[in-house]
Design a protein around this motif. Structure first.
Motif, short mmCIF file in Angstrom:
data_model
loop_
_atom_site.label_atom_id
_atom_site.label_comp_id
_atom_site.label_asym_id
_atom_site.label_seq_id
_atom_site.Cartn_x
_atom_site.Cartn_y
_atom_site.Cartn_z
N ASN A 43 0.86 -0.96 0.12
CA ASN A 43 0.01 0.01 -0.12
C ASN A 43 1.00 1.07 -0.14
OD1 ASN A 43 -1.84 2.19 0.75
ND2 ASN A 43 -3.06 1.08 2.10
N THR A 78 0.20 4.31 -0.36
CA THR A 78 -0.48 5.28 0.35
C THR A 78 0.18 5.49 1.74
OG1 THR A 78 -2.27 5.35 -0.75
CG2 THR A 78 -2.60 6.76 0.94
N GLN A 79 -0.03 4.09 2.49
CA GLN A 79 0.55 3.98 3.79
C GLN A 79 2.01 3.95 3.91
OE1 GLN A 79 -0.58 0.12 5.32
NE2 GLN A 79 -0.86 0.57 7.31
N GLU A 96 3.14 7.54 4.42
CA GLU A 96 2.96 8.05 5.86
C GLU A 96 4.49 7.75 6.85
OE1 GLU A 96 -0.34 5.90 7.36
OE2 GLU A 96 -1.67 6.80 5.84
C1 LIG Z 1 -3.66 2.05 2.09
O1 LIG Z 1 -3.45 3.01 3.18
C2 LIG Z 1 -4.33 4.03 3.47
C3 LIG Z 1 -3.43 5.09 4.51
O2 LIG Z 1 -3.30 4.03 5.81
C4 LIG Z 1 -5.78 3.58 3.87
O3 LIG Z 1 -6.32 4.73 3.99
C5 LIG Z 1 -6.37 2.92 2.56
O4 LIG Z 1 -7.41 2.22 3.00
C6 LIG Z 1 -5.19 1.61 2.40
N1 LIG Z 1 -5.70 0.82 1.11
C7 LIG Z 1 -5.91 -0.49 1.02
C8 LIG Z 1 -6.35 -0.85 -0.11
O5 LIG Z 1 -5.97 -1.03 2.07
#
Ligand SMILES: *[C@@H]1O[C@H](CO)[C@@H](O)[C@H](O)[C@H]1NC(C)=O
Ligand SMILES: *[C@@H]1O[C@H](CO)[C@@H](O)[C@H](O)[C@H]1NC(C)=O
Ligand SMILES: *[C@@H]1O[C@H](CO)[C@@H](O)[C@H](O)[C@H]1NC(C)=O
Ligand SMILES: *[C@@H]1O[C@H](CO)[C@@H](O)[C@H](O)[C@H]1NC(C)=O
Ligand SMILES: *[C@@H]1O[C@H](CO)[C@@H](O)[C@H](O)[C@H]1NC(C)=O
Length: 327
Positions: free
Chosen positions: A223, A225-226, A229
């Motif tokens: 992920n 996006t994570q 962070e």
């Molecule tokens: C990926 O991480 C983000 C931030 O922590 C979170 O909001 C999102 O739901 C995650 N996406 C998945 C597909 O798990």
């Protein structure tokens, strides 16, 4: 008042019981050793290199600075941040054990330092890289590190282990960036130093070149996006421009060893690889700093390189301790 105390102790001990890592039932810890004896059992200062109970092939050293460790504290607030420094291919532990560089750094910043040791040879006499690729026949080096963190959390409840500060150079940088794909939630900030062969966030290539099969191999998903962070820094020497081994060498190696370690031959300099990896992360929305250390080649022991690797994390740890950022 008395009742309150009884209840809170019961609460603490139930937490502790639930979280004793395997084989640690009888361990001396900073909560069961009288404060005045902590140094005598090496729980403050440099602790002897010790095997990981869940996999005794793996071991770790840890340094806990006396002046900063609040031995009586079970609370989350004033915990010491933990810098985890991953060795390179040569497995040199000198920075923590011999030349005192990491302990001095730890005393200055007020952090604990953990130096795991993943031996060569785990998968056969020519295995130098199993820890770098994370998943080999008999080792999951990421899970081994998480087990080490559980032991540290149990023995030193005053050390913060849920979010770590992670650095590694060369082979260590390989481990670090791969660990970040799999466990970004466990890392507050990370310095990725000069990895030679890397994993790109490429859904068309299988691990360890890309991430297409991370679901099957690790039962998780990457992920980005994570990952974004985590505070991230890439570090490489300005003169880290040589390729380790000629193309003839890599062909020879493949002939005599087959696939020695699932990693493709090295065909680019670490300088180019670091920039390329960072670009792919940037394109995937992951922000990072790039620190090119002037005049330095591929040398983790160069003082300027060390400073670049640890200083960023030192600043991140001070920011956390000053309360301007959560770990
Ligand atoms: C990926 O991480 C983000 C931030 O922590 C979170 O909001 C999102 O739901 C995650 N996406 C998945 C597909 O798990
Ligand atoms: C910390 O926790 C341990 C284990 O639950 C307990 O025995 C100890 O008294 C606690 N220390 C403090 C200062 O609360
Ligand atoms: C992956 O494969 C798809 C479909 O073949 C292609 O469109 C895409 O460009 C490829 N991505 C990379 C990073 O090579
Ligand atoms: C190095 O090899 C990889 C495949 O293993 C290839 O994608 C890349 O383009 C090559 N780089 C150079 C500079 O030849
Ligand atoms: C944190 O606070 C200390 C002491 O007040 C100060 O010396 C240090 O510069 C601060 N660090 C950051 C990153 O704000």
């Amino acid at each position: 008042m008395k009742l309150y105390i009884t209840i809170s102790f019961a609460f603490f001990s139930s937490i502790t019981l639930a979280s004793i890592p395997p084989g640690m039932e009888d361990a001396l810890t900073t909560s069961n050793v009288p404060a005045e004896y902590l140094e005598y059992v090496y729980l403050l200062g440099l602790f002897p290199t010790i095997q990981l109970r869940s996999d005794p092939r793996v071991s770790y050293g840890i340094y806990v600075p006396k002046d900063h460790y609040n031995a009586g504290s079970n609370l989350t607030s004033d915990k010491l941040p933990l810098l985890v420094n991953i060795h390179g291919t040569l497995r040199r532990m000198t920075a923590i054990q011999v030349d005192d560089q990491l302990p001095k750094f730890a005393d200055g910043i007020g952090c604990a330092i953990l130096a795991p040791h993943f031996p060569a040879g785990l998968e056969g006499p020519n295995d130098l890289s199993s820890y770098k690729t994370i998943h080999t026949a008999s080792l999951r080096s990421d899970l081994a590190l998480l087990d080490i963190l559980d032991e540290v959390a149990y023995r030193w409840p005053g050390v913060e282990t849920t979010k770590i500060y992670l650095s590694g150079f060369s082979g260590g940088g390989q481990f670090v960036h791969r660990f970040l794909y799999l466990h970004p939630d466990r890392v507050a900030a990370s310095s990725i130093g000069a990895p030679g062969r890397v994993t790109y966030p490429d859904q068309n290539e299988s691990w360890p070149s890309g991430i297409s099969d991370v679901g099957e191999m690790f039962d998780t998903t990457v992920n980005m996006t994570q990952l974004n962070e985590v505070s991230l820094q890439f570090v490489v020497g300005e003169k880290d421009t040589e390729i380790h081994g000629s193309s003839e060498f890599w062909e020879w190696l493949e002939e005599v060893m087959g696939s020695a370690d699932d990693l493709p031959p090295m065909n680019e300099s670490r300088f180019d690889t670091v920039k390329k990896l960072r670009d792919t992360w940037t394109a995937a929305g992951v922000e990072s700093l790039l620190n090119i250390v002037p005049g330095v080649a591929h040398d983790s022991e160069d003082p300027a390189m060390r400073q670049a690797l640890w200083e960023f994390l030192g600043d991140e740890m001070s920011t956390w301790k000053n309360g301007t950022r959560s770990p």
